[in-house]
Design an enzyme around this catalytic site. Sequence first.
Site, PDB file in Angstrom:
ATOM      1  N   GLN A  26       0.826  -1.202   0.000  1.00 49.41           N
ATOM      2  CA  GLN A  26       0.000   0.000   0.000  1.00 49.41           C
ATOM      3  C   GLN A  26       0.869   1.263   0.000  1.00 49.41           C
ATOM      4  O   GLN A  26       0.510   2.262  -0.615  1.00 49.41           O
ATOM      5  CB  GLN A  26      -0.938  -0.019   1.217  1.00 49.41           C
ATOM      6  N   ALA A  74      -6.288   4.114  -1.007  1.00 49.48           N
ATOM      7  CA  ALA A  74      -6.324   4.119   0.461  1.00 49.48           C
ATOM      8  C   ALA A  74      -4.924   4.365   0.997  1.00 49.48           C
ATOM      9  O   ALA A  74      -3.937   3.850   0.468  1.00 49.48           O
ATOM     10  CB  ALA A  74      -6.850   2.784   0.975  1.00 49.48           C
ATOM     11  N   SER A  96      -6.454   0.460   4.839  1.00 50.12           N
ATOM     12  CA  SER A  96      -7.203  -0.419   3.937  1.00 50.12           C
ATOM     13  C   SER A  96      -7.614  -1.699   4.667  1.00 50.12           C
ATOM     14  O   SER A  96      -6.792  -2.340   5.335  1.00 50.12           O
ATOM     15  CB  SER A  96      -6.354  -0.781   2.710  1.00 50.12           C
ATOM     16  N   HIS A  98      -8.039  -4.373   3.327  1.00 45.55           N
ATOM     17  CA  HIS A  98      -7.321  -5.495   2.723  1.00 45.55           C
ATOM     18  C   HIS A  98      -6.062  -5.853   3.521  1.00 45.55           C
ATOM     19  O   HIS A  98      -5.576  -6.973   3.437  1.00 45.55           O
ATOM     20  CB  HIS A  98      -6.970  -5.171   1.271  1.00 45.55           C
ATOM     21  N   ASP A 105     -12.154  -9.091  -2.593  1.00 43.13           N
ATOM     22  CA  ASP A 105     -13.005  -8.596  -3.664  1.00 43.13           C
ATOM     23  C   ASP A 105     -13.358  -9.777  -4.554  1.00 43.13           C
ATOM     24  O   ASP A 105     -12.489 -10.555  -4.947  1.00 43.13           O
ATOM     25  CB  ASP A 105     -12.270  -7.528  -4.477  1.00 43.13           C
ATOM     26  N   GLU A 154     -19.752  -0.794  -3.042  1.00 42.36           N
ATOM     27  CA  GLU A 154     -18.849  -1.789  -3.636  1.00 42.36           C
ATOM     28  C   GLU A 154     -19.461  -3.169  -3.437  1.00 42.36           C
ATOM     29  O   GLU A 154     -19.185  -3.845  -2.434  1.00 42.36           O
ATOM     30  CB  GLU A 154     -17.462  -1.731  -2.979  1.00 42.36           C
TER      31      GLU A 154
HETATM   32 ZN   LIG Z   1     -11.838  -4.439  -1.672  1.00 45.99          ZN
END
Ligand SMILES: [Zn+2]
Length: 326
Positions: free
Chosen positions: A204, A225, A230, A232, A239, A290
């Site tokens: 990131q 982000a 994030s 993640h 996702d 999302e």
């Molecule tokens: Zn995501």
Amino acid sequence: MPLLGFHQARRAPLSRWQRTVQALSWPRPGGMLLSAAGAAVVLAAAVGVQSAYPFQSTTAAPAQRSPEPAAVAGNGPASGAPPVLPTAAAGLAAHAGTPPSSIPGGAPTTAAPVPPVASGPQAAAVHNMSNPASVLVLVNKHHPLNPLDYQPPDLVTPNVPAGPGELVLLRREAAAAVERMFAAAGSNGVSITVQSSYRSYATQVSLYGSYVAQKGQESADTSSARPGYSEHQTGLALDIGDANVGADCEFTICVEETAAGRWVAAHAADYGFVVRYPPGLQAVTGYLYEPWHLRYVGTAAALDMRARGIPTYEQYLGLQGAPGYK
Ligand SMILES: [Zn+2]
């Protein structure tokens, strides 16, 4: 002494104390003084009681249009629904089961404190929201991971279909849940794929840094982000895509219309996942809708949220929205 009735014909003789009280009683001047003193006592008590209660009205920050995250760095490309401006009242209404869409938004609203929950999955979530090692950790634009470069200790690769070149990494518990969820979807004829999963702090840093170098920080924040912010990075987010739909539909709102998107919207909670960024709640989550981004919170919290009609994890925790970075 005979018991005197209401319509007593004759006054009983007054005692000395009774005469004194009568002398000081309204409407005589002494009575007025006593009444004024009594009123002062009552008023002081009322003020004292009020100040003894710590409940303070806080004004919700005016909702603002937040950055649109990008697929590669944040939480997927932004598209679709225009942001509705939920208020703190929306959160409370959601607790009461009212659809947030029915709450008029935009104007600053007085937020009442959400009463703490003494037990149950919601209390567990509140208790663990700051613990990065908990599956109940909260990560949003107001709540980064702590430490910022947190790395999950138990990342594994679940045995599930993934997008081309995608190495799927999730925490062990979430990985097992994904395997069960994808298997159940498969038995219903729905083929889900993983398009993105764990991303490290270092990844990131690199992604966000490249955005800043290209466009400046303000613009970067609209599409990436910040490191540590994030979901993640928790190893609990992924996702998804639909294996039978073209790449055009990845990380876009059309995921909602795919078999995979519809299936996870209906069944993800059964496996401990929530669709983390629902439509129209950008001012709460900080992200546009999302339909592809799932977050593992465990079945207790996910099922509790679904049963009570609470659409976002922020609202479940009784928090105000986190539309942008502080
Ligand atoms: Zn995501």
